[in-house]
Design a protein around this motif. Structure first.
Motif, short mmCIF file in Angstrom:
data_model
loop_
_atom_site.label_atom_id
_atom_site.label_comp_id
_atom_site.label_asym_id
_atom_site.label_seq_id
_atom_site.Cartn_x
_atom_site.Cartn_y
_atom_site.Cartn_z
N SER A 1 9.42 -20.25 4.23
CA SER A 1 9.10 -21.23 3.19
C SER A 1 7.60 -21.33 3.02
CB SER A 1 9.69 -22.60 3.57
OG SER A 1 9.13 -23.06 4.78
N CYS A 2 7.17 -21.69 1.80
CA CYS A 2 5.76 -21.82 1.46
C CYS A 2 5.05 -20.50 1.77
CB CYS A 2 5.14 -23.02 2.20
SG CYS A 2 3.47 -23.43 1.65
N SER A 3 4.01 -20.49 2.60
CA SER A 3 3.36 -19.22 2.92
C SER A 3 4.34 -18.28 3.62
CB SER A 3 2.13 -19.44 3.80
OG SER A 3 2.49 -19.98 5.05
N HIS B 1 5.65 -21.46 8.18
CA HIS B 1 4.75 -21.81 7.09
C HIS B 1 3.35 -22.12 7.63
CE1 HIS B 1 6.56 -26.16 7.62
NE2 HIS B 1 6.11 -25.66 8.76
#
Length: 249
Positions: A123-125, A43
């Motif tokens: 996860s996330c980016s 991330h």
């Protein structure tokens, strides 16, 4: 499922995007295998302790696991400092991420004790990047996207580094997708997750989405106040069940 107390952990060098050398962290279960593989896409906080630990977690569960340092070109040192520099520069380009991640997938497929199946996890980016990779390439067998931000993007958000909204790539998704989301998140918001899911349905893709009440962004992150233990443990169960179904030889 066997659990592997013994494992080998090391750094390896990859030829990343455009042949640039980058470092990746690897965790391998002890034993002859063959083992399925998981490529982790970190991330925006960077090649952090959470992602190094999570790489080992996959090895404990019987996967060959690799996590490339996508921010290595921005310098060495404290991951928080490197990530701050990357953030200030508007993140890395989607094209560079694809090139670096392809090198990690190729490394995985070259391992003699690999079973021929590769999952991608982020996860996330990193969730956004895992989804993009699974649409742009056809060499992964399952994709785990945790609260991927900016899958849905307005035209004014597009730029040279992120020229296409990931949602517009959905028609090219090449493998089954698992998505986990917190209903208190704003990036992506529940409304954006609805759009993401609607496009997957429209394109006839194989996917599973799970949405958690009482959870916001990053609810797996044990080192932050946003950690939601009950939802995280249920989510990890979903991750391992999904990968077990799709990565068996």
């Amino acid at each position: 499922m066997s659990y592997y107390r013994g494992m080998i952990c090391e750094n390896v060098s990859l030829k990343g995007d455009q042949g640039t050398p980058i470092t990746a962290y690897v965790a391998k279960p002890s034993g002859a295998g063959p083992f399925p593989g998981v490529v982790l896409v970190h991330h925006l906080p960077g090649w952090s302790e959470f992602y190094i630990e999570t790489t080992r977690r996959f090895a404990h569960h019987g996967y060959l696991a690799i996590c490339a340092n996508l921010y290595e070109r921005a310098g060495q040192g404290n991951p928080d400092d490197v990530a701050a520099k990357v953030r200030a520069e508007g993140g890395i380009s989607d094209a560079q991420m694809i090139g670096d991640t392809a090198a990690a997938v190729q490394w995985m497929r070259s391992q003699p004790n690999h079973n021929g199946k590769v999952g991608i996890f982020g996860s996330c980016s990193g969730g956004r990047h895992a989804f993009i990779y699974s649409c742009r390439n056809r060499d992964v067998d399952a994709c785990v996207e945790l609260w991927g931000g900016r899958v849905v993007m307005a035209k004014e958000e597009l730029n040279d580094k992120t020229p296409v909204a990931p949602i517009d790539l959905t028609k090219d998704l090449s493998c089954p997708l698992l998505g986990l989301f917190g209903n208190d998140d704003r990036a992506p918001s529940p409304e954006q997750v609805n759009l993401h899911e609607a496009e997957l349905k429209k394109q006839g893709k194989s996917y599973e989405f799970y949405r958690y009440d009482g959870a916001g962004h990053g609810f797996f992150y044990w080192h932050r106040p946003l950690y939601s233990p009950e939802q995280a443990m249920d989510g990890w169960g979903k991750v391992f069940a999904f990968l077990a179904r799709h990565l068996a030889a």
